[in-house]
Design a protein around this motif. Sequence first.
Motif, PDB file in Angstrom:
ATOM      1  N   PHE A   1     124.841   9.764 -22.685  1.00 30.39           N
ATOM      2  CA  PHE A   1     125.164  10.987 -21.955  1.00 30.39           C
ATOM      3  C   PHE A   1     126.260  11.855 -22.562  1.00 30.39           C
ATOM      4  O   PHE A   1     126.191  13.078 -22.463  1.00 30.39           O
ATOM      5  CB  PHE A   1     125.499  10.644 -20.507  1.00 30.39           C
ATOM      6  N   PRO A   2     127.315  11.317 -23.178  1.00 34.25           N
ATOM      7  CA  PRO A   2     128.320  12.215 -23.754  1.00 34.25           C
ATOM      8  C   PRO A   2     127.753  13.165 -24.800  1.00 34.25           C
ATOM      9  O   PRO A   2     128.281  14.250 -25.001  1.00 34.25           O
ATOM     10  CB  PRO A   2     129.344  11.247 -24.366  1.00 34.25           C
ATOM     11  N   ALA A   3     126.686  12.756 -25.464  1.00 38.35           N
ATOM     12  CA  ALA A   3     126.073  13.598 -26.501  1.00 38.35           C
ATOM     13  C   ALA A   3     124.757  14.206 -26.033  1.00 38.35           C
ATOM     14  O   ALA A   3     124.012  14.776 -26.842  1.00 38.35           O
ATOM     15  CB  ALA A   3     125.829  12.775 -27.765  1.00 38.35           C
ATOM     16  N   LEU A   4     124.454  14.142 -24.744  1.00 41.20           N
ATOM     17  CA  LEU A   4     123.150  14.577 -24.269  1.00 41.20           C
ATOM     18  C   LEU A   4     122.923  16.075 -24.489  1.00 41.20           C
ATOM     19  O   LEU A   4     121.798  16.509 -24.740  1.00 41.20           O
ATOM     20  CB  LEU A   4     122.965  14.228 -22.787  1.00 41.20           C
TER      21      LEU A   4
ATOM     22  N   GLY B   1     120.750   3.956 -25.074  1.00 36.14           N
ATOM     23  CA  GLY B   1     122.001   3.477 -25.635  1.00 36.14           C
ATOM     24  C   GLY B   1     123.167   4.327 -25.200  1.00 36.14           C
ATOM     25  O   GLY B   1     122.994   5.368 -24.564  1.00 36.14           O
ATOM     26  N   ALA B   2     124.365   3.879 -25.549  1.00 36.61           N
ATOM     27  CA  ALA B   2     125.575   4.604 -25.159  1.00 36.61           C
ATOM     28  C   ALA B   2     126.587   4.576 -26.296  1.00 36.61           C
ATOM     29  O   ALA B   2     127.775   4.373 -26.075  1.00 36.61           O
ATOM     30  CB  ALA B   2     126.168   3.989 -23.898  1.00 36.61           C
TER      31      ALA B   2
ATOM     32  N   ALA C   1     129.335   6.991 -18.516  1.00 37.10           N
ATOM     33  CA  ALA C   1     129.686   8.376 -18.853  1.00 37.10           C
ATOM     34  C   ALA C   1     128.805   9.381 -18.112  1.00 37.10           C
ATOM     35  O   ALA C   1     127.690   9.080 -17.693  1.00 37.10           O
ATOM     36  CB  ALA C   1     129.572   8.596 -20.363  1.00 37.10           C
ATOM     37  N   THR C   2     129.338  10.604 -17.966  1.00 44.82           N
ATOM     38  CA  THR C   2     128.597  11.682 -17.304  1.00 44.82           C
ATOM     39  C   THR C   2     127.849  12.514 -18.334  1.00 44.82           C
ATOM     40  O   THR C   2     128.304  12.675 -19.456  1.00 44.82           O
ATOM     41  CB  THR C   2     129.564  12.624 -16.579  1.00 44.82           C
TER      42      THR C   2
END
Length: 340
Positions: A239-242, A259-260, A267-268
Amino acid sequence: MKVWEIGGRTGIEGLRMAERTDPVAGLGEICLRVTATGLNHRDLMVLRGDYGRDLPPHRIPLSDGVGVVEAVGEDVSQFQVGDRVIAPHFVNWIDGPYNYAIFAADLGVTADGWLAEKITLPASAAIRLPTEVDEQTAASLAVVAGTVWHAMVAFGAVEPGELVLAQGTGGVSIFALQLAKALGAEFAITSSSEEKLARAKEMGADYVINYRDRPDWAAAMLEQTEGRGADVVVDTLGFPALGETVAATAVNGRIGTLGALSGTPQATASASQGAMIGKNITIKGLASGSRAMTAAAVAVVAKHGIRNPVDRKFSFGDAPDAFHHLESGSHFGKILIRMD
Protein backbone atom coordinates in the motif's frame (compact mmCIF):
# COMPACT_ATOMS: atom_id res chain seq x y z
CA MET A 1 16.19 -35.11 14.98
CA LYS A 2 17.39 -31.51 14.81
CA VAL A 3 15.04 -28.58 14.27
CA TRP A 4 15.19 -24.80 14.38
CA GLU A 5 12.66 -22.89 16.50
CA ILE A 6 11.56 -19.25 16.25
CA GLY A 7 12.25 -18.52 19.92
CA GLY A 8 11.00 -15.26 21.40
CA ARG A 9 10.33 -13.55 18.02
CA THR A 10 13.00 -10.94 18.70
CA GLY A 11 14.34 -11.23 15.16
CA ILE A 12 16.93 -13.53 13.65
CA GLU A 13 18.88 -13.65 16.91
CA GLY A 14 15.91 -15.43 18.50
CA LEU A 15 16.35 -18.52 16.31
CA ARG A 16 17.47 -21.55 18.31
CA MET A 17 18.35 -25.13 17.44
CA ALA A 18 16.64 -27.94 19.35
CA GLU A 19 16.38 -31.73 19.47
CA ARG A 20 13.08 -33.55 19.03
CA THR A 21 11.93 -37.10 18.60
CA ASP A 22 11.32 -38.16 15.03
CA PRO A 23 7.74 -37.56 13.86
CA VAL A 24 5.45 -40.47 12.99
CA ALA A 25 2.98 -40.47 10.11
CA GLY A 26 -0.54 -40.56 11.53
CA LEU A 27 -3.88 -41.20 9.88
CA GLY A 28 -3.91 -39.57 6.44
CA GLU A 29 -0.34 -38.28 6.80
CA ILE A 30 3.05 -38.83 5.20
CA CYS A 31 6.43 -38.49 6.91
CA LEU A 32 9.21 -36.79 4.93
CA ARG A 33 12.96 -36.58 5.19
CA VAL A 34 13.54 -32.93 4.32
CA THR A 35 16.24 -32.42 1.70
CA ALA A 36 16.14 -28.64 1.23
CA THR A 37 14.10 -25.59 2.18
CA GLY A 38 13.58 -22.13 0.69
CA LEU A 39 13.21 -18.77 2.44
CA ASN A 40 10.42 -16.25 1.83
CA HIS A 41 9.96 -12.73 3.18
CA ARG A 42 7.06 -13.92 5.34
CA ASP A 43 9.50 -16.17 7.23
CA LEU A 44 11.53 -13.12 8.21
CA MET A 45 8.34 -11.34 9.29
CA VAL A 46 7.49 -14.30 11.55
CA LEU A 47 10.82 -13.98 13.36
CA ARG A 48 10.29 -10.23 13.81
CA GLY A 49 6.79 -10.69 15.22
CA ASP A 50 5.16 -8.97 12.22
CA TYR A 51 3.29 -12.04 10.94
CA GLY A 52 1.12 -14.35 13.03
CA ARG A 53 -0.14 -13.78 16.56
CA ASP A 54 0.68 -15.56 19.80
CA LEU A 55 3.06 -18.05 18.21
CA PRO A 56 4.82 -20.40 20.64
CA PRO A 57 8.61 -20.11 20.88
CA HIS A 58 8.94 -23.78 19.90
CA ARG A 59 7.32 -23.18 16.47
CA ILE A 60 9.46 -24.50 13.59
CA PRO A 61 9.73 -21.85 10.82
CA LEU A 62 9.71 -21.91 7.02
CA SER A 63 6.83 -22.32 4.61
CA ASP A 64 8.75 -23.81 1.68
CA GLY A 65 10.65 -27.05 1.22
CA VAL A 66 10.99 -30.38 -0.50
CA GLY A 67 11.29 -33.82 1.01
CA VAL A 68 11.33 -37.53 0.26
CA VAL A 69 8.59 -39.76 1.64
CA GLU A 70 9.96 -42.08 4.33
CA ALA A 71 6.67 -43.46 5.66
CA VAL A 72 2.95 -43.30 4.89
CA GLY A 73 0.20 -43.37 7.47
CA GLU A 74 -3.04 -45.29 7.54
CA ASP A 75 -5.47 -44.59 4.66
CA VAL A 76 -2.77 -43.09 2.43
CA SER A 77 -2.60 -44.75 -0.97
CA GLN A 78 -1.55 -41.93 -3.32
CA PHE A 79 2.07 -41.80 -2.14
CA GLN A 80 4.80 -44.34 -1.61
CA VAL A 81 8.21 -44.34 0.01
CA GLY A 82 10.73 -42.51 -2.17
CA ASP A 83 8.33 -39.98 -3.71
CA ARG A 84 9.57 -36.37 -3.83
CA VAL A 85 6.91 -33.95 -2.64
CA ILE A 86 6.15 -30.32 -1.84
CA ALA A 87 3.02 -28.74 -0.36
CA PRO A 88 1.33 -25.33 -0.19
CA HIS A 89 1.89 -23.68 3.17
CA PHE A 90 -1.88 -23.50 3.75
CA VAL A 91 -2.17 -27.27 3.94
CA ASN A 92 -5.95 -27.28 4.43
CA TRP A 93 -6.68 -25.10 1.37
CA ILE A 94 -7.01 -27.85 -1.19
CA ASP A 95 -9.24 -26.12 -3.75
CA GLY A 96 -12.11 -23.69 -4.00
CA PRO A 97 -12.46 -20.19 -2.58
CA TYR A 98 -10.35 -18.68 0.18
CA ASN A 99 -11.64 -18.59 3.75
CA TYR A 100 -10.21 -17.65 7.15
CA ALA A 101 -10.04 -21.29 8.27
CA ILE A 102 -6.93 -21.89 6.17
CA PHE A 103 -4.84 -19.91 8.66
CA ALA A 104 -5.37 -22.65 11.26
CA ALA A 105 -2.78 -24.81 9.47
CA ASP A 106 -0.17 -22.47 7.98
CA LEU A 107 3.27 -24.07 7.76
CA GLY A 108 5.89 -22.07 9.62
CA VAL A 109 3.24 -19.95 11.36
CA THR A 110 0.30 -21.73 13.01
CA ALA A 111 1.81 -25.14 12.25
CA ASP A 112 5.40 -26.35 12.34
CA GLY A 113 7.25 -25.66 9.11
CA TRP A 114 10.08 -27.12 7.04
CA LEU A 115 13.21 -26.14 9.00
CA ALA A 116 13.65 -29.61 10.49
CA GLU A 117 15.32 -32.84 9.46
CA LYS A 118 11.93 -34.59 9.21
CA ILE A 119 8.32 -33.40 9.04
CA THR A 120 4.82 -34.81 8.60
CA LEU A 121 2.23 -33.45 6.17
CA PRO A 122 -1.40 -34.24 5.39
CA ALA A 123 -1.26 -36.44 2.31
CA SER A 124 -4.17 -34.46 0.87
CA ALA A 125 -1.96 -31.35 0.66
CA ALA A 126 1.17 -32.92 -0.80
CA ILE A 127 2.10 -32.68 -4.49
CA ARG A 128 4.28 -35.35 -6.09
CA LEU A 129 6.97 -33.69 -8.19
CA PRO A 130 7.62 -34.59 -11.83
CA THR A 131 11.19 -35.62 -12.54
CA GLU A 132 11.59 -32.49 -14.72
CA VAL A 133 11.52 -30.26 -11.59
CA ASP A 134 15.05 -30.03 -10.18
CA GLU A 135 15.84 -30.06 -6.48
CA GLN A 136 16.68 -26.40 -5.96
CA THR A 137 13.57 -25.29 -7.81
CA ALA A 138 11.47 -27.74 -5.79
CA ALA A 139 12.81 -26.42 -2.48
CA SER A 140 11.73 -22.90 -3.29
CA LEU A 141 8.64 -23.54 -5.39
CA ALA A 142 5.41 -23.99 -3.43
CA VAL A 143 4.96 -20.49 -2.00
CA VAL A 144 5.84 -18.59 -5.18
CA ALA A 145 4.01 -21.07 -7.43
CA GLY A 146 0.70 -20.86 -5.59
CA THR A 147 0.92 -17.12 -4.98
CA VAL A 148 1.94 -16.08 -8.48
CA TRP A 149 -0.53 -18.45 -10.15
CA HIS A 150 -3.28 -16.95 -8.01
CA ALA A 151 -2.25 -13.39 -8.91
CA MET A 152 -1.47 -13.87 -12.57
CA VAL A 153 -3.82 -16.63 -13.70
CA ALA A 154 -6.63 -17.45 -11.26
CA PHE A 155 -7.30 -13.75 -10.61
CA GLY A 156 -5.36 -11.87 -13.29
CA ALA A 157 -6.52 -14.13 -16.15
CA VAL A 158 -3.44 -13.12 -18.13
CA GLU A 159 -3.62 -13.59 -21.90
CA PRO A 160 -0.77 -14.06 -24.37
CA GLY A 161 0.58 -10.67 -25.41
CA GLU A 162 -0.58 -8.85 -22.28
CA LEU A 163 1.93 -7.01 -20.10
CA VAL A 164 2.70 -8.24 -16.57
CA LEU A 165 4.56 -6.08 -14.03
CA ALA A 166 6.37 -7.21 -10.90
CA GLN A 167 8.51 -5.09 -8.57
CA GLY A 168 11.91 -6.11 -7.27
CA THR A 169 13.99 -9.17 -8.05
CA GLY A 170 13.10 -11.46 -5.17
CA GLY A 171 11.73 -14.96 -5.55
CA VAL A 172 8.13 -13.96 -6.31
CA SER A 173 9.06 -11.47 -9.02
CA ILE A 174 11.57 -13.76 -10.72
CA PHE A 175 9.11 -16.65 -10.74
CA ALA A 176 6.45 -14.28 -12.09
CA LEU A 177 8.86 -13.35 -14.90
CA GLN A 178 9.39 -16.98 -15.87
CA LEU A 179 5.72 -17.93 -15.61
CA ALA A 180 4.62 -14.91 -17.63
CA LYS A 181 7.02 -15.75 -20.45
CA ALA A 182 5.91 -19.40 -20.41
CA LEU A 183 2.31 -18.23 -20.79
CA GLY A 184 3.16 -15.93 -23.71
CA ALA A 185 2.91 -12.59 -21.88
CA GLU A 186 5.30 -9.64 -21.92
CA PHE A 187 7.00 -8.64 -18.69
CA ALA A 188 8.24 -5.49 -16.92
CA ILE A 189 10.34 -5.55 -13.75
CA THR A 190 11.91 -2.99 -11.40
CA SER A 191 15.10 -3.03 -9.35
CA SER A 192 17.70 -0.65 -7.92
CA SER A 193 20.53 -2.78 -9.37
CA GLU A 194 21.64 -2.60 -13.00
CA GLU A 195 23.28 -6.00 -12.60
CA LYS A 196 20.00 -7.58 -11.47
CA LEU A 197 18.09 -5.87 -14.25
CA ALA A 198 20.58 -7.23 -16.76
CA ARG A 199 20.01 -10.74 -15.43
CA ALA A 200 16.25 -10.25 -15.63
CA LYS A 201 16.65 -9.10 -19.23
CA GLU A 202 18.64 -12.26 -20.00
CA MET A 203 15.77 -14.30 -18.54
CA GLY A 204 13.29 -12.68 -20.89
CA ALA A 205 12.12 -9.42 -19.29
CA ASP A 206 10.92 -7.06 -21.99
CA TYR A 207 11.15 -3.84 -19.93
CA VAL A 208 13.47 -3.11 -17.01
CA ILE A 209 13.28 -0.02 -14.79
CA ASN A 210 15.85 1.14 -12.24
CA TYR A 211 13.82 2.81 -9.49
CA ARG A 212 16.94 4.26 -7.88
CA ASP A 213 17.66 6.27 -11.03
CA ARG A 214 13.97 6.89 -11.58
CA PRO A 215 11.97 7.16 -8.34
CA ASP A 216 9.04 7.91 -10.66
CA TRP A 217 9.40 4.35 -11.93
CA ALA A 218 5.80 4.18 -13.20
CA ALA A 219 6.48 7.10 -15.55
CA ALA A 220 9.74 5.46 -16.62
CA MET A 221 7.90 2.24 -17.47
CA LEU A 222 5.26 4.11 -19.45
CA GLU A 223 8.01 5.87 -21.39
CA GLN A 224 9.55 2.53 -22.33
CA THR A 225 6.22 0.99 -23.30
CA GLU A 226 5.05 4.08 -25.22
CA GLY A 227 2.26 4.69 -22.76
CA ARG A 228 1.16 1.12 -22.33
CA GLY A 229 0.39 0.20 -18.74
CA ALA A 230 0.53 -3.23 -17.14
CA ASP A 231 -2.51 -5.44 -17.68
CA VAL A 232 -1.61 -7.57 -14.65
CA VAL A 233 0.50 -6.51 -11.65
CA VAL A 234 2.01 -9.00 -9.21
CA ASP A 235 2.32 -6.40 -6.45
CA THR A 236 5.05 -7.10 -3.91
CA LEU A 237 5.41 -3.48 -2.69
CA GLY A 238 2.06 -3.02 -0.99
CA PHE A 239 0.00 0.00 0.00
CA PRO A 240 2.69 2.66 0.61
CA ALA A 241 3.62 2.40 -3.08
CA LEU A 242 0.11 1.72 -4.39
CA GLY A 243 -0.19 5.18 -5.98
CA GLU A 244 2.84 4.49 -8.16
CA THR A 245 1.59 0.96 -8.91
CA VAL A 246 -1.81 2.28 -10.02
CA ALA A 247 -0.04 4.83 -12.23
CA ALA A 248 1.80 1.95 -13.94
CA THR A 249 -1.40 -0.06 -14.48
CA ALA A 250 -3.40 -0.06 -17.69
CA VAL A 251 -7.10 0.65 -18.13
CA ASN A 252 -9.02 -2.44 -16.95
CA GLY A 253 -5.82 -3.68 -15.28
CA ARG A 254 -5.74 -6.23 -12.46
CA ILE A 255 -3.51 -5.75 -9.41
CA GLY A 256 -2.94 -8.76 -7.18
CA THR A 257 -1.39 -7.31 -4.02
CA LEU A 258 0.48 -9.86 -1.96
CA GLY A 259 3.53 -8.21 -0.39
CA ALA A 260 4.52 -5.26 1.76
CA LEU A 261 8.15 -4.62 0.84
CA SER A 262 7.59 -0.85 0.82
CA GLY A 263 6.23 -0.80 4.38
CA THR A 264 4.19 -3.12 6.57
CA PRO A 265 0.90 -5.02 6.11
CA GLN A 266 -0.71 -2.39 8.36
CA ALA A 267 0.15 0.53 6.05
CA THR A 268 -2.50 2.76 4.48
CA ALA A 269 -3.03 2.94 0.72
CA SER A 270 -1.29 5.80 -1.09
CA ALA A 271 -3.51 5.67 -4.20
CA SER A 272 -6.49 7.91 -4.81
CA GLN A 273 -9.86 6.36 -5.42
CA GLY A 274 -10.27 8.53 -8.50
CA ALA A 275 -7.18 7.03 -10.13
CA MET A 276 -8.50 3.52 -9.59
CA ILE A 277 -12.02 4.37 -10.77
CA GLY A 278 -10.76 6.29 -13.80
CA LYS A 279 -8.88 3.23 -15.04
CA ASN A 280 -11.52 0.73 -13.90
CA ILE A 281 -8.77 -1.15 -12.05
CA THR A 282 -9.51 -4.31 -10.06
CA ILE A 283 -7.39 -4.82 -6.93
CA LYS A 284 -7.40 -8.06 -4.98
CA GLY A 285 -5.56 -8.89 -1.79
CA LEU A 286 -3.99 -12.34 -2.07
CA ALA A 287 -3.09 -14.76 0.71
CA SER A 288 -0.97 -17.19 -1.31
CA GLY A 289 -2.78 -19.97 -3.20
CA SER A 290 -4.49 -23.33 -2.87
CA ARG A 291 -3.08 -26.78 -3.54
CA ALA A 292 -4.92 -26.80 -6.88
CA MET A 293 -3.30 -23.50 -7.91
CA THR A 294 0.13 -24.73 -6.82
CA ALA A 295 -0.26 -28.01 -8.72
CA ALA A 296 -1.32 -26.14 -11.87
CA ALA A 297 1.80 -23.97 -11.64
CA VAL A 298 4.01 -27.03 -11.03
CA ALA A 299 2.70 -28.58 -14.26
CA VAL A 300 3.77 -25.46 -16.23
CA VAL A 301 7.15 -25.46 -14.46
CA ALA A 302 7.73 -29.06 -15.55
CA LYS A 303 6.47 -28.53 -19.11
CA HIS A 304 8.56 -25.41 -19.78
CA GLY A 305 11.66 -26.36 -17.79
CA ILE A 306 11.38 -23.37 -15.45
CA ARG A 307 14.26 -23.17 -12.97
CA ASN A 308 14.21 -20.93 -9.91
CA PRO A 309 17.53 -19.08 -9.81
CA VAL A 310 19.22 -19.54 -6.45
CA ASP A 311 21.26 -16.68 -5.06
CA ARG A 312 22.95 -18.63 -2.24
CA LYS A 313 22.76 -21.96 -0.45
CA PHE A 314 23.37 -22.40 3.27
CA SER A 315 23.80 -25.48 5.42
CA PHE A 316 21.17 -26.43 8.00
CA GLY A 317 23.49 -25.38 10.82
CA ASP A 318 23.92 -21.92 9.26
CA ALA A 319 20.20 -21.10 9.06
CA PRO A 320 20.60 -17.72 10.84
CA ASP A 321 23.10 -16.64 8.16
CA ALA A 322 20.53 -17.47 5.49
CA PHE A 323 17.98 -15.20 7.21
CA HIS A 324 20.54 -12.40 7.45
CA HIS A 325 21.19 -12.70 3.72
CA LEU A 326 17.45 -12.48 3.06
CA GLU A 327 17.23 -9.45 5.34
CA SER A 328 19.99 -7.69 3.40
CA GLY A 329 17.82 -7.59 0.28
CA SER A 330 20.85 -8.19 -1.91
CA HIS A 331 19.65 -11.50 -3.32
CA PHE A 332 18.44 -12.27 -6.84
CA GLY A 333 15.97 -15.14 -6.80
CA LYS A 334 15.80 -17.61 -3.94
CA ILE A 335 17.85 -18.44 -0.85
CA LEU A 336 18.09 -22.12 0.11
CA ILE A 337 18.97 -24.08 3.23
CA ARG A 338 20.13 -27.62 2.49
CA MET A 339 20.26 -30.42 4.99
CA ASP A 340 23.80 -31.20 6.12
